[in-house]
Design an enzyme around this catalytic site. Sequence first.
Site, PDB file in Angstrom:
ATOM      1  N   CYS A 149      -6.744   1.053   2.383  1.00 20.02           N
ATOM      2  CA  CYS A 149      -7.689   2.173   2.530  1.00 20.02           C
ATOM      3  C   CYS A 149      -7.597   3.167   1.378  1.00 20.02           C
ATOM      4  O   CYS A 149      -8.590   3.826   1.061  1.00 20.02           O
ATOM      5  CB  CYS A 149      -7.435   2.902   3.841  1.00 20.02           C
ATOM      6  SG  CYS A 149      -7.877   1.902   5.270  1.00 20.02           S
TER       7      CYS A 149
ATOM      8  N   GLU B 126       0.846  -1.194   0.000  1.00 20.43           N
ATOM      9  CA  GLU B 126       0.000   0.000   0.000  1.00 20.43           C
ATOM     10  C   GLU B 126       0.876   1.236   0.000  1.00 20.43           C
ATOM     11  O   GLU B 126       1.928   1.277   0.649  1.00 20.43           O
ATOM     12  CB  GLU B 126      -0.910   0.050   1.240  1.00 20.43           C
ATOM     13  CG  GLU B 126      -1.688   1.377   1.290  1.00 20.43           C
ATOM     14  CD  GLU B 126      -2.926   1.369   2.157  1.00 20.43           C
ATOM     15  OE1 GLU B 126      -2.992   0.545   3.072  1.00 20.43           O
ATOM     16  OE2 GLU B 126      -3.821   2.194   1.898  1.00 20.43           O
TER      17      GLU B 126
ATOM     18  N   ASN C 279     -12.252  -3.012  -0.306  1.00 26.49           N
ATOM     19  CA  ASN C 279     -11.197  -3.350   0.664  1.00 26.49           C
ATOM     20  C   ASN C 279     -11.804  -3.787   1.981  1.00 26.49           C
ATOM     21  O   ASN C 279     -12.151  -4.942   2.151  1.00 26.49           O
ATOM     22  CB  ASN C 279     -10.256  -2.155   0.835  1.00 26.49           C
ATOM     23  CG  ASN C 279      -9.169  -2.415   1.849  1.00 26.49           C
ATOM     24  OD1 ASN C 279      -8.553  -3.479   1.834  1.00 26.49           O
ATOM     25  ND2 ASN C 279      -8.934  -1.486   2.761  1.00 26.49           N
ATOM     26  N   GLU C 280     -11.987  -2.864   2.893  1.00 25.30           N
ATOM     27  CA  GLU C 280     -12.528  -3.240   4.212  1.00 25.30           C
ATOM     28  C   GLU C 280     -13.947  -2.721   4.340  1.00 25.30           C
ATOM     29  O   GLU C 280     -14.221  -1.807   5.108  1.00 25.30           O
ATOM     30  CB  GLU C 280     -11.646  -2.684   5.323  1.00 25.30           C
ATOM     31  CG  GLU C 280     -10.356  -3.449   5.487  1.00 25.30           C
ATOM     32  CD  GLU C 280      -9.528  -2.965   6.658  1.00 25.30           C
ATOM     33  OE1 GLU C 280      -9.754  -1.841   7.147  1.00 25.30           O
ATOM     34  OE2 GLU C 280      -8.620  -3.711   7.071  1.00 25.30           O
TER      35      GLU C 280
END
Length: 669
Positions: free
Chosen positions: A249, A47, A384-385
């Site tokens: 994120c 990331e 993603n989350e």
Amino acid sequence: MKARRTIAALAAMLTYVTMAAQANILTIDAGDKGITIQKTMFGLFYEDINFAADGGLYAELIKNRSFEFDDPLAGWDIIGNVRVMNDGPFANNPHYLRLGYPGHPSMLTAICNEGFFGIGVEAGHQYRISFWARTSGTRASEQISLHLCQPSTMGEDQSLCQAVVTVDSPEWKRYEALLTSPVTDAKAEFRAVLVREHKAHTPGQSVDMEHISLFPVETFNSDENGLRKDIAEAIKALEPGVFRFPGGCIVEGTNLETRYQWKNSVGPVENRPINKTRWSYTFPHRMFPDYYQSYGLGFYEYFRFAEEIGAEPLPVVSCGIACQFENEPHWHSDASLDELQPFVDDALDLIEFANGPVDSKWGRVRAEMGHPEPFNLKYIGIGNEQWGEGYPQRLEVFVKAIREKYPEIGIIGSSGPYKDGEDFEYLWKEMRRLGVDLVDEHYYANEEFFINNAARYDSYPRTGPKVFAGEYACHGVDGRKWNHFNASLLEAAFMTGLERNADIVHMASYAPLLAHVEGWQWRPDMIWFDNLDVMLSCSYHVQKMYSTNSGTHSLSIRMDGANVTGQKGLYASAVRDEEKKQYIVKVVNLADQAQEICLQFKGLSRKETLDCPVTCTVLHSDDPYAENTLENPNAIVPVTSVIEPSSWCKNKLTGTIGPRTFAVYTISY
Ligand code: AHR
């Protein structure tokens, strides 16, 4: 050979002794074919966090090279007559600087760039400075002198080296020059000075400069828009099976406007619009106002890097929901189902960019960038989350569209940010319903979790989506959230469970991968660096001990008839590597005492009798909270020794594993 053995290695080395009564017998079923281990098993989560891209892996040394930060002069100091202009040659990055006559023949016009926490230069190394420019004054040509400088020097001259470039056209053109640094300095500076000629002639002077870029000539694979060699090589040495990018994120964004948009990251670097990363402000206690994404390291470069390090590329795209942590419950930044098509198109177009023929719209972009051959993309992550009902609702639209157009592509869904609980269970159920190929699980968890979860996957259902343990790391509690040895040892113990369950765990990656020591927002991290050097954490070594010894088939290894998941502090997994012709056994001893262990191979055919030398690699530290640092990068490193053939007795190897030790035994057959 003996001279090479260290005390740490000796502690874990298996030496032949008559099997002691108290030895823990670990029985490896070598007669079984075993479970196929996916080549993607141990991979990377990359990331752009902690200055991983600009200021890190991306070798660009100039900060704010296009003058597009909110403050167009961020990173720059100016002297004399410098104006920011806004009608430059690159539509997405319109700002540039106009360097003009300073108002008096003895005054000076110049610009200085501070780089990312300084500019790291090495003695004898060459640096390529390039920029776009035109004359904009009354004269046909102007000269710019370009310098690497050492602002902190006590010497006469701050300039370390210089080159003079003549800007000879009123049309925008690219210019470049090479600079060789005579010294090594982590905090050098770049300067460009409008050259004063004869004082009488200077008033008409003016030159415009745009996209001022400085790269080491020596980059990973010598690419001009390249990667920092030492960092890239440390990553390559992990022999990763999969490379997930560009994050976490940042894929989601604080709002949808700030999400990572891959289409902005391809094409000529000069025209890639920048993005302000959320990691500049997410943690106000570690704020970095100058942290932007230039996208110079973009999706084309990520695909190429994956190819160069031999990893399957795994891009992740936004599912149309911005980071829920940053928005809910009071705020929302989601695309409604009616607004989702552009997001779905981004995913489909990305597959075309990676794999499409050169005469397709996005395949052509790839080809024009220099890679007509497809990248052979096999997987894509969507979201993603995420959590809650909104995610599967949106994912369903993506799944339908991707299955219809690209049925061969594996789709990775998410179980959200939590390692268990209601939201986690709900999403797993939904992922099964949607028939995704893998589910991305995240667990940044404490010591207890890693001690107790080596059996996590032993009881997972054997049908349905496979597991991608996409982000995990042991986060120590009680002020111990950094890369100490103990955290890495617990990760090693936990990872025996990944390996044992290779039938359902198809990918796993520690997270995050990279961090600049002066620019981190999140730790622990696997690889640390400053402007000159790289430091490999203990967790890096654990990952490498797994990824370079991953084998082709996972075998049963049992103690007293059970998987070895913490009994007496021991954890173990075993694999066969049919290409290298090896058995590889990984054992972790979390106990404070050394333990007797016996590796017993059953089911070997007679001609497979094991009487060969055994390589034993151990990772150990007497101090559980010791760590590697840039000052002492080799405080804790794996130590390899060889156990002679005489150590074998009837396919059994008996000996001692030291306290708090991770050992990898490699046995050729
Ligand atoms: O790895 C850091 C962050 O942790 C990632 O961006 C996100 O996916 C997770 O919350």
